[in-house]
Design a protein around this motif. Structure first.
Motif, short mmCIF file in Angstrom:
data_model
loop_
_atom_site.label_atom_id
_atom_site.label_comp_id
_atom_site.label_asym_id
_atom_site.label_seq_id
_atom_site.Cartn_x
_atom_site.Cartn_y
_atom_site.Cartn_z
N THR A 104 0.82 -1.21 0.00
CA THR A 104 0.00 0.00 0.00
C THR A 104 0.85 1.25 0.00
N SER A 105 0.35 2.30 -0.65
CA SER A 105 1.09 3.56 -0.64
C SER A 105 0.49 4.49 0.41
N SER A 106 -0.57 4.04 1.05
CA SER A 106 -1.24 4.88 2.04
C SER A 106 -0.57 4.73 3.40
N ILE A 107 -0.09 5.83 3.94
CA ILE A 107 0.60 5.82 5.23
C ILE A 107 -0.28 6.53 6.24
N PRO A 115 9.69 7.30 17.20
CA PRO A 115 9.61 6.65 15.90
C PRO A 115 8.23 6.97 15.31
N GLY A 116 8.22 7.38 14.03
CA GLY A 116 6.95 7.74 13.42
C GLY A 116 6.69 9.24 13.42
N THR A 117 7.52 10.01 14.13
CA THR A 117 7.37 11.47 14.09
C THR A 117 7.87 11.95 12.74
N VAL A 118 7.07 12.79 12.07
CA VAL A 118 7.48 13.35 10.79
C VAL A 118 7.88 14.81 11.02
N GLN A 119 9.16 15.11 10.82
CA GLN A 119 9.66 16.46 11.01
C GLN A 119 9.67 17.21 9.69
N LEU A 120 9.54 18.53 9.77
CA LEU A 120 9.60 19.37 8.58
C LEU A 120 10.68 20.42 8.79
N THR A 121 11.70 20.40 7.93
CA THR A 121 12.80 21.34 8.10
C THR A 121 12.46 22.67 7.41
N PRO A 122 13.18 23.74 7.75
CA PRO A 122 12.93 25.03 7.11
C PRO A 122 13.08 24.96 5.58
N SER A 123 13.95 24.08 5.10
CA SER A 123 14.15 23.99 3.65
C SER A 123 13.08 23.11 3.00
N ILE A 138 5.09 17.60 12.33
CA ILE A 138 3.79 17.86 11.73
C ILE A 138 2.89 16.63 11.63
N LEU A 139 3.47 15.45 11.65
CA LEU A 139 2.65 14.24 11.65
C LEU A 139 3.23 13.25 12.65
N GLN A 140 2.39 12.32 13.10
CA GLN A 140 2.85 11.22 13.92
C GLN A 140 2.22 9.96 13.35
N LEU A 141 3.02 9.09 12.74
CA LEU A 141 2.48 7.91 12.09
C LEU A 141 1.86 6.95 13.10
N THR A 142 0.81 6.23 12.68
CA THR A 142 0.26 5.16 13.51
C THR A 142 1.24 3.99 13.45
N GLU A 143 0.99 2.94 14.24
CA GLU A 143 1.85 1.76 14.19
C GLU A 143 1.83 1.17 12.79
N ALA A 144 0.64 1.12 12.19
CA ALA A 144 0.52 0.58 10.83
C ALA A 144 1.30 1.44 9.84
N GLY A 145 1.27 2.75 10.05
CA GLY A 145 2.02 3.67 9.19
C GLY A 145 3.51 3.39 9.26
N ILE A 146 4.01 3.17 10.47
CA ILE A 146 5.43 2.87 10.66
C ILE A 146 5.79 1.55 9.98
N ASN A 147 4.95 0.53 10.16
CA ASN A 147 5.22 -0.77 9.55
C ASN A 147 5.28 -0.68 8.02
#
Lengths: 243, 287
Positions: free
Chosen positions: B173-176, B231-239, B258-267
């Motif tokens: 799946t491409s859905s995270i 684990p699963g934290t999505v960071q966004l840099t200034p660039s 800006i996002l925190q993945l679910t367990e399924a998202g991390i897997n």
């Protein structure tokens, strides 16, 4: 707790308590007291709680069944008026050698702020720094209290390898690299003390809320302490701190 | 009786992992543990192991291993063409090995990481209550040629050779799946929409510390006061770079989360390779 902004989920296994973002000792004390209080109340669930400057993170070992229910319960718990201030803080005396073999960026810093090497060392060793938390690397302490005159921006190009024990300055922060690592801070000395020892219990002797004082030492003293640390005979000097 | 697996070839990056270290984040110690906990737990379940039994996590091109004695194993996660003595075997099955058998891997078909579980688990050292390998914590951080991993040889059981399961679509799946992160609300409406609609591609920096996405998300967010990350934290840099922190990531960070993945998202992320396309599926409060 008027500094508490909100309590939100951080994924399925953690809850984040956000406070007004600022680096402030009083806020830190309140946060650490709340942490002790919550650990006491939530102990049965075996959570782990960590703090940063203005957050508390409650981490569970597996996905939380009803996270919004948990958050409601937490909000009620936190409303409790009197959380006793945590005691048991310590002052640690950290030896640092500022000799030129370690002080790679001392000249750069001196040129930047116009102070002599002696003045820099004096300003760096004067304060009683507050340990806010550990992060970034095992045993890396986030310290507050750096004299404003010593502030300097990080290196444009970080060093690929900073020596273990390197003492540096980056923006408004100062700290010690607990192991060799890439790093962008300006390095002014080195401490032979071990800030993280995987074989010790606990692995870090210094924790959030404690205080640190840096003491300048000679090359010879550095070598003696270094050897002592290797032989596992070194104990860092500390005493109780009553605020 | 303890037997050993000898590493004839370590593969691109293989390490012993369990479900990670819990209780040491206060010292700045990363959680570590298997990147795809669904696959790892499935492998242990097949073998009736405790769920935190240590497994071998292999990446892209797997290792070549020789077993000194009987062994009961299972391989789950990505399809990296596992073979026993040169003969193709299937993922998600209980497999019996004889003394001297060689397990190897070939072409990557699906996914990125596969998990080799063994009955009784790999019995490598525990540091801070976990066998997960991590540089500076455990003695080893990745498999090297010549290493020997201890295990308990297990007798062949009657009729247990055909147990198998069919895992879900998470591998392809491409859905995270993700929750909004603590700083999600600081994004402008247009950026929030873009984050959910736009496909992103996995960049070339993909390892156990974090996965960088190739497509930027332009923003003018200020750095945050250093805060906790997981684990699963999505960071966004200034660039504009999006970084998905994974199991060996740092414990604190100064970039907006800006996002925190679910367990399924991390897997699912654990099974992505460079160039793969993903799209974030955001859960909102009602779910």
């Amino acid at each position: 707790m008027e500094d508490l902004v909100d309590i939100v989920p951080m994924g399925e296994k953690a809850i984040l308590l956000n406070f007004q973002p600022r680096i402030n000792e009083e806020l830190l004390e309140k946060i650490l007291s709340l942490k002790s209080f919550l650990l006491d109340k939530l102990l049965k669930e075996e959570v782990e709680i960590i703090n940063t400057y203005s957050s508390l993170l409650i981490k569970y070992p597996s996905p939380i069944k009803d996270i919004y229910g948990q958050i409601s319960s937490l909000k009620k718990l936190v409303k409790v008026a009197n959380i006793p201030l945590k005691t048991g803080k310590k002052i640690f005396h950290v030896p640092v050698c500022y000799d030129e073999q370690f002080a790679l960026d001392m000249e750069l810093l001196s040129n930047y702020n116009g102070l002599s090497r002696e003045e820099i060392i004096s300003l760096h060793t004067a304060p009683l720094y507050t340990v806010y938390f550990t992060g970034f690397l095992p045993g890396f302490l986030y310290l507050g209290g750096l004299n404003k005159t010593l502030q300097i921006s990080r290196k444009e190009q970080p060093r690929l390898k900073v020596k273990k024990g390197a003492v540096g300055i980056g923006e408004n922060q100062t700290g010690i690299y607990p192991k060799a690592s890439p790093g962008g801070w300006q390095i002014i000395g080195n401490s032979p003390v071990q800030f993280f020892n995987k074989n010790a219990v606990p692995p870090c002797p210094i924790s959030a809320g404690d205080k640190i004082k840096f003491h300048p030492i000679s090359n010879k003293e550095y070598e003696e302490i270094f050897r002592s640390v290797e032989e596992n005979t070194f104990t860092i000097k500390w005493e109780d701190y009553d605020s | 009786m303890t037997a050993e697996v000898e590493v004839l070839n370590p593969g691109i990056f293989s390490s012993v992992q369990d479900l990670g270290r819990f209780g040491f984040m206060a010292y700045g110690v990363s959680e570590s543990g298997v990147m795809d906990s669904y696959a790892a737990q499935l492998a242990n379940l097949l073998l009736k192991n405790p769920k935190d039994a240590a497994v071998l996590e292999v990446t892209l091109l797997g290792p070549k291993l020789q077993f000194s004695d009987f062994a009961t194993i299972a391989i789950t996660g990505g399809d990296l063409s596992p073979q026993i003595n040169g003969k193709q075997v299937e993922n998600n099955h209980i497999l019996q090995l004889e003394a001297g058998d060689i397990l190897s891997f070939g072409k990557r078909n699906i996914g990125c990481r596969a998990y080799l579980a063994i009955a009784g688990g790999f019995l490598t050292e525990k540091v801070f209550n976990s066998r997960s390998w991590y540089d500076g914590i455990t003695s080893y951080c990745k498999l090297e040629k010549g290493m020997k991993l201890p295990y308990i040889n297990s007798e062949q059981k009657e009729g247990s050779g055909h147990s198998s399961v069919k895992p879900g679509e998470y591998l392809t799946t491409s859905s995270i799946e993700a929750f909004p992160g603590p700083e999600f609300f600081l994004l402008e409406e247009q950026q929030k929409r873009q984050l959910q609609i736009q496909p992103f591609h996995i960049g070339k920096n993909n390892n156990r510390m974090g996965i960088q996405l190739a497509d930027p998300l332009n923003n003018s967010l200020k750095p945050i006061l250093t805060g906790p990350v997981l684990p699963g934290t999505v960071q966004l840099t200034p660039s504009g770079t999006l970084i998905v922190l994974m199991k060996d990531g740092q414990t604190t960070g100064g970039y907006p989360r800006i996002l925190q993945l679910t367990e399924a998202g991390i897997n699912s992320m654990a099974q992505k390779v460079m160039g793969d396309k993903i799209q974030f599926f955001l859960y909102d409060k009602e779910m």
